[in-house]
Motif scaffolding. Structure first.
Motif, mmCIF file in Angstrom:
data_model
loop_
_atom_site.group_PDB
_atom_site.id
_atom_site.type_symbol
_atom_site.label_atom_id
_atom_site.label_comp_id
_atom_site.label_asym_id
_atom_site.label_seq_id
_atom_site.Cartn_x
_atom_site.Cartn_y
_atom_site.Cartn_z
ATOM 1 N N ASN A 1 -5.248 76.739 -36.725
ATOM 2 C CA ASN A 1 -4.462 76.656 -37.435
ATOM 3 C C ASN A 1 -2.493 76.096 -37.204
ATOM 4 O OD1 ASN A 1 -2.769 79.222 -36.565
ATOM 5 N ND2 ASN A 1 -2.355 80.179 -38.057
ATOM 6 N N ALA A 2 -2.975 76.105 -35.943
ATOM 7 C CA ALA A 2 -1.846 75.509 -35.548
ATOM 8 C C ALA A 2 -1.141 73.428 -35.217
ATOM 9 C CB ALA A 2 -1.290 75.789 -33.872
ATOM 10 N N ARG B 1 -0.658 79.468 -44.438
ATOM 11 C CA ARG B 1 -1.204 78.888 -42.800
ATOM 12 C C ARG B 1 -1.268 80.068 -41.853
ATOM 13 N NH1 ARG B 1 0.526 77.220 -38.014
ATOM 14 N NH2 ARG B 1 3.044 77.059 -39.254
ATOM 15 N N ALA B 2 -0.169 80.589 -42.361
ATOM 16 C CA ALA B 2 0.838 81.626 -41.076
ATOM 17 C C ALA B 2 2.021 82.208 -42.729
ATOM 18 C CB ALA B 2 1.456 80.902 -39.786
ATOM 19 N N ALA B 3 1.790 83.744 -41.263
ATOM 20 C CA ALA B 3 2.981 84.466 -42.233
ATOM 21 C C ALA B 3 4.257 83.210 -42.397
ATOM 22 C CB ALA B 3 3.622 85.356 -41.331
ATOM 23 N N SER C 1 8.058 81.800 -42.980
ATOM 24 C CA SER C 1 10.002 81.800 -43.064
ATOM 25 C C SER C 1 10.523 82.272 -44.416
ATOM 26 C CB SER C 1 10.334 80.847 -42.647
ATOM 27 O OG SER C 1 9.905 80.939 -40.985
ATOM 28 N N ALA D 1 5.489 77.571 -44.266
ATOM 29 C CA ALA D 1 4.909 77.762 -43.522
ATOM 30 C C ALA D 1 4.559 76.443 -42.311
ATOM 31 C CB ALA D 1 2.831 78.453 -43.615
ATOM 32 N N GLU D 2 4.928 75.374 -43.158
ATOM 33 C CA GLU D 2 4.848 74.454 -42.328
ATOM 34 C C GLU D 2 5.070 74.514 -40.746
ATOM 35 O OE1 GLU D 2 4.331 72.158 -44.492
ATOM 36 O OE2 GLU D 2 5.790 71.824 -46.143
ATOM 37 N N LEU D 3 3.968 72.733 -40.578
ATOM 38 C CA LEU D 3 3.797 72.794 -39.297
ATOM 39 C C LEU D 3 4.970 72.295 -38.430
ATOM 40 C CD1 LEU D 3 -0.009 71.648 -39.656
ATOM 41 C CD2 LEU D 3 0.843 73.842 -37.896
ATOM 42 N N ASP E 1 6.067 86.113 -36.045
ATOM 43 C CA ASP E 1 4.250 85.576 -35.830
ATOM 44 C C ASP E 1 3.947 83.569 -35.004
ATOM 45 O OD1 ASP E 1 1.797 83.803 -35.819
ATOM 46 O OD2 ASP E 1 1.611 84.395 -38.198
ATOM 47 N N ALA F 1 2.507 81.778 -34.801
ATOM 48 C CA ALA F 1 2.446 80.520 -35.068
ATOM 49 C C ALA F 1 2.208 80.337 -36.390
ATOM 50 C CB ALA F 1 0.649 81.180 -36.436
ATOM 51 N N ASN F 2 4.083 80.703 -37.003
ATOM 52 C CA ASN F 2 5.765 80.076 -37.384
ATOM 53 C C ASN F 2 6.491 79.068 -36.704
ATOM 54 O OD1 ASN F 2 8.282 80.940 -38.200
ATOM 55 N ND2 ASN F 2 6.625 81.530 -40.460
ATOM 56 N N THR F 3 6.465 78.225 -37.706
ATOM 57 C CA THR F 3 7.128 77.549 -36.930
ATOM 58 C C THR F 3 8.026 77.301 -36.136
ATOM 59 O OG1 THR F 3 5.627 75.502 -37.700
ATOM 60 C CG2 THR F 3 7.964 74.442 -37.112
#
Lengths: 350, 57
Positions: A177-178, A295-297, A299, A348-350, B34, B36-38
Motif C-alpha cells: 500500500n506504499a 489506505r493506512a492509519a 493523520s 492517508a494520502e501517498l 505508522d 505507511a503514513n506519509t
C-alpha cells in the motif's frame, strides 16, 4: 472517433474492457477539500488525489472548475491559478502536479519482469503558456524515471495529449500500500532538472534528465493551467476515457482522504458529538468510523470545535485503525448538558 | 514537508505513545506511528536529519 474505431481501440489495447483507467478521479468529479489557496510545496486542493509538488516562489490556487473540453463528456477540471509567479527560476526551482499510486494497484503492468508492459497516458490540458511540456513517470521503489515531452500549441485552448511510456524490465513495484509510482506534470523546471538529456527511456533517475525543455508556465500571475480526462492504462493504445459514477469515484478517493465536513457542506449535523452528564476531571471517549477503510492509519486534523463543559482545543487521539479512530477529552465542569463537537479531516494520502 | 514541531501524545491510560502531534506546513496534525503514513514517514526522515520528537507532557 467512430464506434468501429473505439471498438478496435479497445480490442487493440489488449487490456480489460472495464477498470482500464488506473487513475482515480481522472474526470475531476470529486473535490472534498474544495478550493485551496496558497497551494505550494506538498499541497492538495481542488479535485481529490492531485498534489502540488513545488520548490521556489510559485503559489497556486487549486480548484475544481467547470471549464472543460467541449463535447467530450466532462463536467469538471482541475484549475491551477498562478497567484505568485516564479519568472526567474533558480536552479532548484520547479512547479508540478503529481498523482501517486500504490504498488499493489500496478501489478498488471508487470514492471521489472521480462513481460513488462508499456503504459499510455492520455489527458486534456489548457494552459496560458504555449510550448514544450514534460510529463514524467517516477518509480519510487527503484528510483527509476522516464519522461516524455508534448507541446501545448495554442494558448488557453483545450488540447488532448496521448503519450505512451515504454515497458521497463528492471525494478518491480512492491505489492503493498506504499507509494510505488507517480505521474508528474511539470510546469516549470530550473537547471537542476533540465540541464541534461531528457530520459525518454527508463533509467536510474537523474534529476538533470527529468524535465529538459520544459517551458516556464508559471512566469506570470495571469497564467492558468487546467487538466481533466486523465487516463493511464496498460498497453500502447489510448482508449476512450472510462467515465465512472460519482459514487464510485468518491468511495475510491475516500481511501486516501475523508472529512466530516466536505467542502460546501454545513458543519451543523455533520460534526462528531459526545458529552451528556460529565464530572470534572473525567475522560469522555468518542470514536469515528471511516466511511470506507483507509489506505493506512490517517493523520487527523480537527476543526470546527464547539464545547460546553470541556476545555477548548483538540481532543486527544487514543487509537488509530484503518476503519476508525478513537478520541477522548477531559471534562472541566460538572454538567448535565455538556457537549464536545468537532469536525475532522483524515488523510492517508501517498 | 515543512515540519516545525513534533511531540508524542500518549493514550488515556498513559501506557504508550499513540501519535505525534506535529505542525506540518503550518497545520497541526495528529500523526499515527505508522510508517505507511506519509506524514509519519516524513517525521522519521526529519528525525534522521537530527531533529527530535519531544516527549509527551
Amino acid at each position: 472517433m467512430s464506434k468501429a474505431a473505439e471498438l478496435a481501440a479497445l480490442i487493440g489495447s489488449q487490456t480489460a474492457l472495464s477498470n482500464r483507467n488506473l487513475i482515480i478521479n481522472g474526470a475531476m468529479q470529486v473535490a472534498q477539500r474544495g478550493t485551496v489557496t496558497s497551494a505550494s510545496h506538498d499541497s492538495f486542493g481542488g479535485p481529490d488525489r492531485y498534489k502540488i509538488s513545488e520548490t521556489g516562489a510559485t503559489v497556486f490556487t487549486m480548484s475544481q472548475d467547470s471549464d472543460t473540453p467541449t463535447g467530450e463528456g466532462f463536467a469538471n477540471s482541475l484549475k491551477l491559478d498562478v497567484t505568485t509567479e516564479d519568472s526567474s527560476l533558480a536552479a532548484g526551482d520547479f512547479a508540478s502536479v503529481m498523482y501517486n499510486f500504490e504498488g499493489q494497484n500496478l501489478q498488471s503492468i508487470k514492471k521489472g519482469t521480462s513481460s513488462a508492459k508499456s503504459v499510455t497516458l492520455s489527458f486534456y490540458i489548457k494552459s496560458t503558456i504555449t510550448g514544450t511540456y514534460i510529463v514524467q513517470l517516477y518509480d519510487n521503489d527503484n528510483n527509476r524515471s522516464v519522461s516524455k515531452s508534448y507541446t501545448v500549441s495554442s494558448a488557453n485552448t483545450w488540447e488532448k495529449k496521448t503519450i505512451t511510456f515504454p515497458a521497463d524490465t528492471t525494478g518491480a513495484f512492491d505489492n503493498d500500500n506504499a507509494l510505488s509510482l507517480l505521474v508528474r506534470w511539470w510546469f516549470s523546471a530550473g537547471t537542476t532538472y533540465s540541464s541534461g538529456t531528457l530520459a525518454t527511456a527508463w533509467e536510474s533517475s537523474t534529476s538533470a534528465n527529468t524535465a529538459v525543455g520544459q517551458v516556464n508556465a508559471v512566469n506570470s500571475t495571469d497564467n492558468n493551467i487546467f487538466l481533466t480526462g486523465i487516463q493511464l492504462e496498460v498497453g500502447e493504445q489510448a482508449t476512450p476515457f472510462e467515465h465512472r459514477s460519482f459514487g464510485d469515484e468518491l468511495a475510491s478517493c475516500m481511501r486516501y482522504y475523508q472529512t466530516a465536513v466536505p467542502a460546501g457542506g454545513d458543519i451543523f449535523g455533520t460534526r462528531i458529538i459526545f458529552g451528556g452528564h460529565i464530572v470534572s476531571g473525567n475522560n469522555i471517549f468518542g470514536f469515528v468510523d471511516h466511511t470506507v477503510p483507509m489506505r493506512a492509519a490517517p493523520s487527523i486534523t480537527f476543526n470546527n470545535i464547539a464545547v460546553s463543559g470541556f476545555p477548548s482545543g483538540d481532543p486527544t487521539v487514543n487509537g488509530y485503525g484503518l476503519t476508525r479512530f478513537e478520541v477522548y477529552k477531559t471534562a472541566n465542569a460538572n454538567n448535565n448538558g455538556s457537549y464536545y463537537l468537532f469536525g475532522y479531516e483524515a488523510s492517508a494520502e501517498l | 514537508m515543512n515540519i516545525t514541531s513534533a511531540q508524542y501524545s500518549r493514550d488515556a491510560e498513559d501506557t504508550k505513545n499513540v501519535c505525534v502531534v506535529a505542525t506540518i506546513n503550518g497545520i497541526k496534525m495528529h500523526v499515527p506511528l505508522d510508517p505507511a503514513n506519509t506524514e509519519y514517514a516524513a517525521i522519521l526522515e526529519w528525525v534522521a536529519e537530527g531533529n527530535t520528537i519531544q516527549d509527551a507532557d
